[in-house]
Design a protein around this motif. Structure first.
Motif, PDB file in Angstrom:
ATOM      1  N   ALA A   1      -7.582   4.495   0.004  1.00 31.33           N
ATOM      2  CA  ALA A   1      -7.334   5.265  -0.854  1.00 31.33           C
ATOM      3  C   ALA A   1      -6.580   6.467  -1.551  1.00 31.33           C
ATOM      4  CB  ALA A   1      -8.739   5.230  -1.770  1.00 31.33           C
ATOM      5  N   ARG A   2      -6.836   7.263  -0.051  1.00 31.97           N
ATOM      6  CA  ARG A   2      -6.680   8.712   0.151  1.00 31.97           C
ATOM      7  C   ARG A   2      -4.758   9.102   0.207  1.00 31.97           C
ATOM      8  NH1 ARG A   2      -9.887  11.889  -2.855  1.00 31.97           N
ATOM      9  NH2 ARG A   2     -11.699  12.092  -1.281  1.00 31.97           N
ATOM     10  N   ASP A   3      -4.928   7.872   0.671  1.00 32.59           N
ATOM     11  CA  ASP A   3      -3.338   7.158   1.177  1.00 32.59           C
ATOM     12  C   ASP A   3      -2.624   7.328  -0.047  1.00 32.59           C
ATOM     13  OD1 ASP A   3      -0.939   7.224   3.274  1.00 32.59           O
ATOM     14  OD2 ASP A   3      -0.759   5.491   2.386  1.00 32.59           O
ATOM     15  N   LEU A   4      -3.172   6.390  -0.408  1.00 28.32           N
ATOM     16  CA  LEU A   4      -2.168   6.155  -1.907  1.00 28.32           C
ATOM     17  C   LEU A   4      -2.146   7.481  -2.856  1.00 28.32           C
ATOM     18  CD1 LEU A   4      -4.246   2.371  -3.089  1.00 28.32           C
ATOM     19  CD2 LEU A   4      -1.524   3.121  -1.948  1.00 28.32           C
TER      20      LEU A   4
ATOM     21  N   ALA B   1      -4.229   0.478  -8.069  1.00 23.30           N
ATOM     22  CA  ALA B   1      -2.946   0.422  -6.668  1.00 23.30           C
ATOM     23  C   ALA B   1      -2.770  -1.190  -7.123  1.00 23.30           C
ATOM     24  CB  ALA B   1      -3.867   0.598  -5.634  1.00 23.30           C
ATOM     25  N   GLY B   2      -2.811  -1.733  -7.893  1.00 20.09           N
ATOM     26  CA  GLY B   2      -2.048  -3.282  -8.189  1.00 20.09           C
ATOM     27  C   GLY B   2      -1.488  -3.347  -8.922  1.00 20.09           C
ATOM     28  N   ALA B   3      -1.437  -2.260 -10.085  1.00 10.75           N
ATOM     29  CA  ALA B   3      -1.003  -2.279 -10.901  1.00 10.75           C
ATOM     30  C   ALA B   3       0.208  -1.303 -10.541  1.00 10.75           C
ATOM     31  CB  ALA B   3      -0.994  -1.370 -12.061  1.00 10.75           C
ATOM     32  N   ALA B   4       0.601  -0.308  -9.834  1.00  7.74           N
ATOM     33  CA  ALA B   4       1.651   0.200  -8.785  1.00  7.74           C
ATOM     34  C   ALA B   4       2.367  -0.865  -8.201  1.00  7.74           C
ATOM     35  CB  ALA B   4       1.403   1.632  -8.265  1.00  7.74           C
TER      36      ALA B   4
ATOM     37  N   MET C   1      -8.837  -5.310   6.538  1.00  4.32           N
ATOM     38  CA  MET C   1      -8.700  -3.875   6.089  1.00  4.32           C
ATOM     39  C   MET C   1      -7.402  -2.774   6.835  1.00  4.32           C
ATOM     40  SD  MET C   1     -10.425  -2.501   2.952  1.00  4.32           S
ATOM     41  CE  MET C   1     -11.924  -3.229   3.989  1.00  4.32           C
ATOM     42  N   SER C   2      -7.838  -3.308   7.786  1.00  8.40           N
ATOM     43  CA  SER C   2      -7.173  -2.020   8.861  1.00  8.40           C
ATOM     44  C   SER C   2      -5.102  -2.952   8.404  1.00  8.40           C
ATOM     45  CB  SER C   2      -7.424  -2.387   9.999  1.00  8.40           C
ATOM     46  OG  SER C   2      -6.475  -1.880  11.069  1.00  8.40           O
ATOM     47  N   GLY C   3      -5.070  -3.984   8.801  1.00  6.68           N
ATOM     48  CA  GLY C   3      -4.156  -4.349   8.149  1.00  6.68           C
ATOM     49  C   GLY C   3      -3.355  -4.762   6.997  1.00  6.68           C
ATOM     50  N   LEU C   4      -4.594  -4.126   5.647  1.00  8.88           N
ATOM     51  CA  LEU C   4      -3.745  -4.481   4.483  1.00  8.88           C
ATOM     52  C   LEU C   4      -3.281  -2.492   4.603  1.00  8.88           C
ATOM     53  CD1 LEU C   4      -3.704  -5.186   1.200  1.00  8.88           C
ATOM     54  CD2 LEU C   4      -6.351  -4.137   1.430  1.00  8.88           C
TER      55      LEU C   4
ATOM     56  N   ARG D   1       1.151   1.214   4.178  1.00 13.16           N
ATOM     57  CA  ARG D   1       1.762   2.468   4.674  1.00 13.16           C
ATOM     58  C   ARG D   1       3.625   2.758   4.334  1.00 13.16           C
ATOM     59  NH1 ARG D   1      -1.550   4.612   9.433  1.00 13.16           N
ATOM     60  NH2 ARG D   1       0.060   5.969   9.882  1.00 13.16           N
ATOM     61  N   GLN D   2       3.301   0.783   4.190  1.00 15.91           N
ATOM     62  CA  GLN D   2       4.857   1.036   4.602  1.00 15.91           C
ATOM     63  C   GLN D   2       5.331   0.572   2.759  1.00 15.91           C
ATOM     64  OE1 GLN D   2       6.983   2.125   6.875  1.00 15.91           O
ATOM     65  NE2 GLN D   2       4.431   2.206   8.003  1.00 15.91           N
ATOM     66  N   ALA D   3       4.613   0.882   2.445  1.00 16.45           N
ATOM     67  CA  ALA D   3       4.616   0.139   0.800  1.00 16.45           C
ATOM     68  C   ALA D   3       5.645   0.783  -0.153  1.00 16.45           C
ATOM     69  CB  ALA D   3       3.505  -1.107   0.161  1.00 16.45           C
ATOM     70  N   ARG D   4       6.322   0.112  -1.157  1.00 19.78           N
ATOM     71  CA  ARG D   4       6.847   1.175  -1.867  1.00 19.78           C
ATOM     72  C   ARG D   4       6.494   1.054  -3.640  1.00 19.78           C
ATOM     73  NH1 ARG D   4       6.762   3.784   1.733  1.00 19.78           N
ATOM     74  NH2 ARG D   4       8.428   5.652   2.663  1.00 19.78           N
TER      75      ARG D   4
END
Length: 212
Positions: free
Chosen positions: A130-133, A154-157, A190-193, A198-201
């Motif tokens: 959440a904080r990263d997003l 986040a799912g919308a973005a 959760m960790s893998g997600l 973190r790499q997603a745009r």
């Protein structure tokens, strides 16, 4: 022979009340007590108008008293609803009372996972997500946000991650409020997600809206 007691008129009652308030005990009267006393006095004055102000004055006074009572009830109900909503938000909120950035939540999650505290590790990892997003401005920094609200925004973005975000929110709620113990597999998911997010745009608006 019995003693005749003269009735006390309003002016005499007011004078006695003023003398009573000048006593030392009232110097430390709280604001709430003052307001409560003045309210009672005001209602008492209106009640006197009902009983001695004639039919028209009595009806008006009765209406005013009713409106005041209804207003007080509405105010109390509004305050109670607000308090209940704040408590519910605090109870169902994602972050709790701590204010950490994504890296700090992530380190806390890894430490807890190393200790085998999978439930708390899952909570900290979703907080890191959440904080990263938020730090990447993919979601708003909304106080009191719940895990489900995070997943929806986040799912919308990032629509490609919508299903996984919803599953992560359910995992967070399960260990936080559902009494379900965390597991290593749930934490690893959760960790893998987190790593992939973190790499997603975000999807460009034109593509998200579909063909015009």
């Amino acid at each position: 022979m019995s003693q005749v007691v003269n009735p006390v008129d309003r002016e005499e009652a007011a004078r006695r009340a003023a003398e009573e308030l000048l006593k030392p005990g009232y110097e430390k009267e709280s604001l709430f007590d003052q307001l409560y006393r003045r309210f009672n006095q005001f209602v008492g004055d209106l009640t006197d108008a009902v009983t001695g102000g004639g039919s028209t004055g009595g009806v008006i006074a009765a209406v005013v008293i009713t409106l005041i009572i209804l207003g007080v009830i509405a105010l109390v109900a509004w305050r109670l609803r607000g308090a209940a909503r704040r408590n519910a938000m605090a109870a169902g909120g994602l972050y709790g009372e701590r204010v950490l950035d994504a890296a700090e939540h992530r380190r806390a999650a890894e430490r807890l996972a190393a200790e085998g505290d999978w439930s708390e590790a899952i909570r900290e990892r979703l907080r890191a997500i959440a904080r990263d997003l938020e730090e990447r401005a993919l979601v708003d920094g909304m106080p009191g946000r719940t895990a489900d609200e995070l997943a929806a925004e986040a799912g919308a973005a990032l629509p490609g991650f919508a299903a996984e975000l919803a599953a992560a929110a359910r995992s967070f709620d399960d260990v936080s409020y559902g009494g379900v113990p965390g597991t290593q597999a749930a934490y690893q998911a959760m960790s893998g997600l987190d790593d992939r997010l973190r790499q997603a745009r975000p999807v460009p608006l034109a593509m998200a809206g579909g063909p015009s």
